[in-house]
Design a protein around this motif. Sequence first.
Motif, short mmCIF file in Angstrom:
data_model
loop_
_atom_site.label_atom_id
_atom_site.label_comp_id
_atom_site.label_asym_id
_atom_site.label_seq_id
_atom_site.Cartn_x
_atom_site.Cartn_y
_atom_site.Cartn_z
N ILE A 1 0.89 -1.24 0.17
CA ILE A 1 0.00 0.08 0.28
C ILE A 1 0.98 1.24 -0.17
O ILE A 1 0.60 2.16 -0.82
CB ILE A 1 -1.02 0.10 1.09
N THR B 1 -6.51 5.66 5.06
CA THR B 1 -6.59 4.95 4.07
C THR B 1 -5.88 3.52 4.47
O THR B 1 -6.41 2.51 4.10
CB THR B 1 -5.79 5.68 2.63
N TYR C 1 -8.29 1.73 6.66
CA TYR C 1 -9.37 0.90 6.03
C TYR C 1 -9.04 -0.28 5.14
O TYR C 1 -9.66 -1.36 5.45
CB TYR C 1 -9.67 1.99 4.98
N GLU C 2 -7.78 -0.04 4.55
CA GLU C 2 -7.38 -1.17 3.58
C GLU C 2 -6.86 -2.33 4.42
O GLU C 2 -7.34 -3.47 4.05
CB GLU C 2 -6.18 -0.68 2.45
N GLY D 1 -9.30 -5.55 4.79
CA GLY D 1 -8.82 -6.74 4.09
C GLY D 1 -8.51 -7.98 5.07
O GLY D 1 -8.75 -9.17 4.64
N GLY E 1 -10.60 -8.60 -1.91
CA GLY E 1 -10.09 -7.54 -1.28
C GLY E 1 -9.66 -6.35 -2.24
O GLY E 1 -9.96 -5.10 -2.04
N GLN E 2 -9.02 -6.83 -3.44
CA GLN E 2 -8.72 -5.89 -4.47
C GLN E 2 -9.73 -5.15 -5.10
O GLN E 2 -9.83 -3.94 -5.29
CB GLN E 2 -7.68 -6.13 -5.43
N HIS F 1 -10.96 -2.13 -3.19
CA HIS F 1 -10.05 -1.50 -2.62
C HIS F 1 -9.38 -1.61 -1.29
O HIS F 1 -9.07 -0.49 -0.50
CB HIS F 1 -10.57 0.12 -2.93
N ALA F 2 -9.45 -2.75 -0.90
CA ALA F 2 -8.84 -3.05 0.32
C ALA F 2 -7.60 -4.02 0.25
O ALA F 2 -7.32 -3.97 -0.79
CB ALA F 2 -9.66 -4.11 1.19
N SER F 3 -6.87 -4.51 1.26
CA SER F 3 -5.64 -5.09 1.06
C SER F 3 -6.00 -6.72 0.79
O SER F 3 -6.26 -7.44 1.60
CB SER F 3 -4.78 -5.10 2.40
#
Length: 493
Positions: free
Chosen positions: A164, A182, A185-186, A190, A231-232, A235-237
Amino acid sequence: MADLTVALGIGAAVILMAVLAVRVSVRVGLPSLLLYLGIGVLLGEAGAGIEFSNAELTQALGLAALVLILTEGGLTTRWDEVKPALWPGIALSTVAVAISVGVAGVALHWILGFDWRLALLWGAVLASTDAAAVFSVLRNLKVTRRLVGSLELESGLNDAPCYIAVVLLTSSDPITWKLPLTLTYELGVGAVVGLGLGWLGTHALRRAALPATGLYPLATVAVCVLAFATGQFIHASGLLATYVAGLVLGNSKLPHRADTLSFAEGLGWLAQIGLFVLLGLFASPARLLDAIVPGLVAGAVVTLLARPASVLLTMTPFRVPWREQVFLSWAGLRGAVPIVLAMIPLSQGVDGAYQLVDAVFVLVIVLTLVQGGTLRTLSKVLRLDTGASAREIDVDVATLDELDAELLQVTIPVGSKLHGVYLAELRLPPGATVSLVARDGKGFTPGPTTRLQEGDQVLVVTTQAVRSATETRIRAVDRAGRYARWKGETGSG
């Protein structure tokens, strides 16, 4: 057709050479990545003359391989071993990453004269330890569970925040106060995605009666890959979701668990081989000469300054002894992950990205030789060598759907306290019975006076209602012997 035949032949030959190279790497105690990188370099422009310089394809294939490596890492990580190191491992993979990026960025800004954004980008690329390198080296060392657990969790979890950070620093968008939000959140979402899909996958696989044993490993790996994609997409990990999903699935009572872990391990090896050979193929020996000085400088900054500072500041609150802090500082192995991360700014056309990729390549080779080759000696010097490898009794499960029952295959390892226990003393719950014992290549039907031995393979038929209690009892006797209940050993956890 001829090109396909040649490609398949070369690919098969590379895999066979890489598999044979594993024996060499195990004997010398080094990650096999160096040998794989060497194979790639020999195939490349300076050797066999294969030209390959597609940074975007290298990044995409590298990320795909990393997903499979993290899947294998999550599935094979035992929760009871990493649980004591949960919070130190999380601290190393989050807070320590931020400290390392900051310290390395400041040092590289002043030493190499980079602007602040490029210096922090170098720090983010170099902050990630490599799961494949750490797993391959640590699982051959005889150090405490807390150390192994901390480093395994760190290497499995810290790829996500580093990825990230590299993406954000590669972007031309200004860095604002929204950055911590950000990241939170990610990483948070995730982890939730990984937990959710891991839980759903576990329950689905335990209730499914698939027509072939080989389908269970495929389905398990597919759940982990789905966790990455999910996850992607939101927009997360995805990397964190992959590892967490694997961790949940690998520590659940899955059917044919041993087959699944074996399949995942083979897939992880294949991903490592393909990734490292590809990176070796991408490397240009002519450019690497110019990257030696910045690579060595960056390596010294990370190894002697950024890593020790991050470990000191994050581990001291957990009262980790100084000997263990020294080992944790030195055991932050770098591998393919920093090279894959360095491909991100290169594929985006960032100024100085080629120098970063080449310097990281040099750094990885040097640090792997220096750190990986001295970890065993360091553990002995610091008196952290326990003298015994961690072991776990192997209990595999197969569903007998039409009988509403399950078959447990138990392999009794060396050192197990099941050795010498009479079958009558095993005291399995009603509804479970030992149907067969395989010993020295021969099988026989046991009786109450049969004594279990190290190396035995024991088949236990149990109804689904008492399956969990049966496995729990077997694990309790494995840990504490025939008097497990008197000693308070429950077999859980």
